[in-house]
Design an enzyme around this catalytic site. Structure first.
Site, short mmCIF file in Angstrom:
data_model
loop_
_atom_site.label_atom_id
_atom_site.label_comp_id
_atom_site.label_asym_id
_atom_site.label_seq_id
_atom_site.Cartn_x
_atom_site.Cartn_y
_atom_site.Cartn_z
N ASN A 87 0.83 -1.23 0.01
CA ASN A 87 -0.27 0.04 -0.01
C ASN A 87 0.96 1.30 0.19
O ASN A 87 1.87 1.52 0.95
CB ASN A 87 -0.88 -0.08 1.21
N GLY A 93 -4.24 2.96 1.65
CA GLY A 93 -4.55 2.52 2.88
C GLY A 93 -3.38 2.35 3.60
O GLY A 93 -3.36 1.67 4.87
N HIS A 100 6.52 -1.80 3.60
CA HIS A 100 6.34 -3.20 3.86
C HIS A 100 5.51 -3.86 2.73
O HIS A 100 4.63 -3.02 2.21
CB HIS A 100 5.58 -3.33 5.31
N HIS A 102 3.03 -6.89 2.27
CA HIS A 102 2.35 -8.11 3.02
C HIS A 102 2.32 -9.04 2.19
O HIS A 102 2.22 -8.98 0.79
CB HIS A 102 0.95 -7.40 2.89
P1 DGP Z 1 -0.67 -0.76 5.91
O1 DGP Z 1 -2.15 -0.37 6.03
O2 DGP Z 1 -0.35 -1.11 4.33
O3 DGP Z 1 0.25 0.62 6.12
O4 DGP Z 1 -0.25 -2.28 6.69
C1 DGP Z 1 0.20 -1.90 8.10
C2 DGP Z 1 0.11 -3.04 8.75
O5 DGP Z 1 0.83 -3.14 9.91
C3 DGP Z 1 -1.26 -3.61 8.99
O6 DGP Z 1 -1.72 -4.62 8.44
C4 DGP Z 1 -1.49 -3.80 10.55
C5 DGP Z 1 0.00 -4.03 11.10
N1 DGP Z 1 0.33 -3.41 12.13
C6 DGP Z 1 0.27 -2.30 12.83
N2 DGP Z 1 0.65 -2.29 14.03
C7 DGP Z 1 1.44 -3.27 14.14
C8 DGP Z 1 2.39 -3.78 15.08
O7 DGP Z 1 2.49 -3.18 16.06
N3 DGP Z 1 2.94 -5.06 15.11
C9 DGP Z 1 2.82 -5.79 13.87
N4 DGP Z 1 3.54 -6.82 13.66
N5 DGP Z 1 1.87 -5.20 12.73
C10 DGP Z 1 1.32 -3.99 12.83
#
Ligand code: DGP
Length: 114
Positions: A87, A93, A100, A102
């Site tokens: 994203n 989003g 990152h 996914h």
């Molecule tokens: P995006 O929406 O593409 O920016 O995805 C961010 C992702 O990060 C979302 O799927 C939830 C994940 N996320 C948010 N906070 C944390 C966290 O503290 N630890 C982990 N492992 N994932 C997190």
């Protein structure tokens, strides 16, 4: 980078379920999984978003895809198929501004995405 959640996980200051690490790339399970397998693959280098990627990062981005493929095999989703999502920016989003990738697998995904 200070105040970056994913830098905190990479540096071990914030708890993360890390499934892969080398000197340039770290992968950990998403805290809010959207599929049976949901892993975030990130570069150690702080790059905020896909649109910030520079030519010097191209090899790193390729290596991240190599890690994704290997993790998909390890997690047992390679054969059935999996999805890699990045994203980029608010409309897409993106909520965490450390790039990152996914890795999602273990169920059927529809298209187009929501
Ligand atoms: P995006 O929406 O593409 O920016 O995805 C961010 C992702 O990060 C979302 O799927 C939830 C994940 N996320 C948010 N906070 C944390 C966290 O503290 N630890 C982990 N492992 N994932 C997190």
């Amino acid at each position: 980078m200070a105040d970056c959640l994913f830098c905190g996980i990479i540096e071990g200051k914030i708890k993360g379920d890390i499934v892969y690490r080398d000197d340039r790339i770290v992968a950990f399970r998403d805290v809010r999984p959207q599929a049976p397998v949901h892993i975030l693959i990130v570069p150690v280098k702080h790059v905020a978003m896909l649109s910030d990627v520079q030519k010097e990062d191209y090899e790193l981005i390729g290596a991240i895809h190599g890690v994704a493929n290997r993790l998909a095999e390890k997690e047992g989703v390679a054969k059935g198929g999996y999805r890699i999502v990045v994203n980029c920016g608010a409309n897409a989003g993106q909520t965490v501004f450390h790039i990152h990738f996914h890795l999602l697998g273990g169920r059927h995904f529809s298209w187009p995405p929501g």
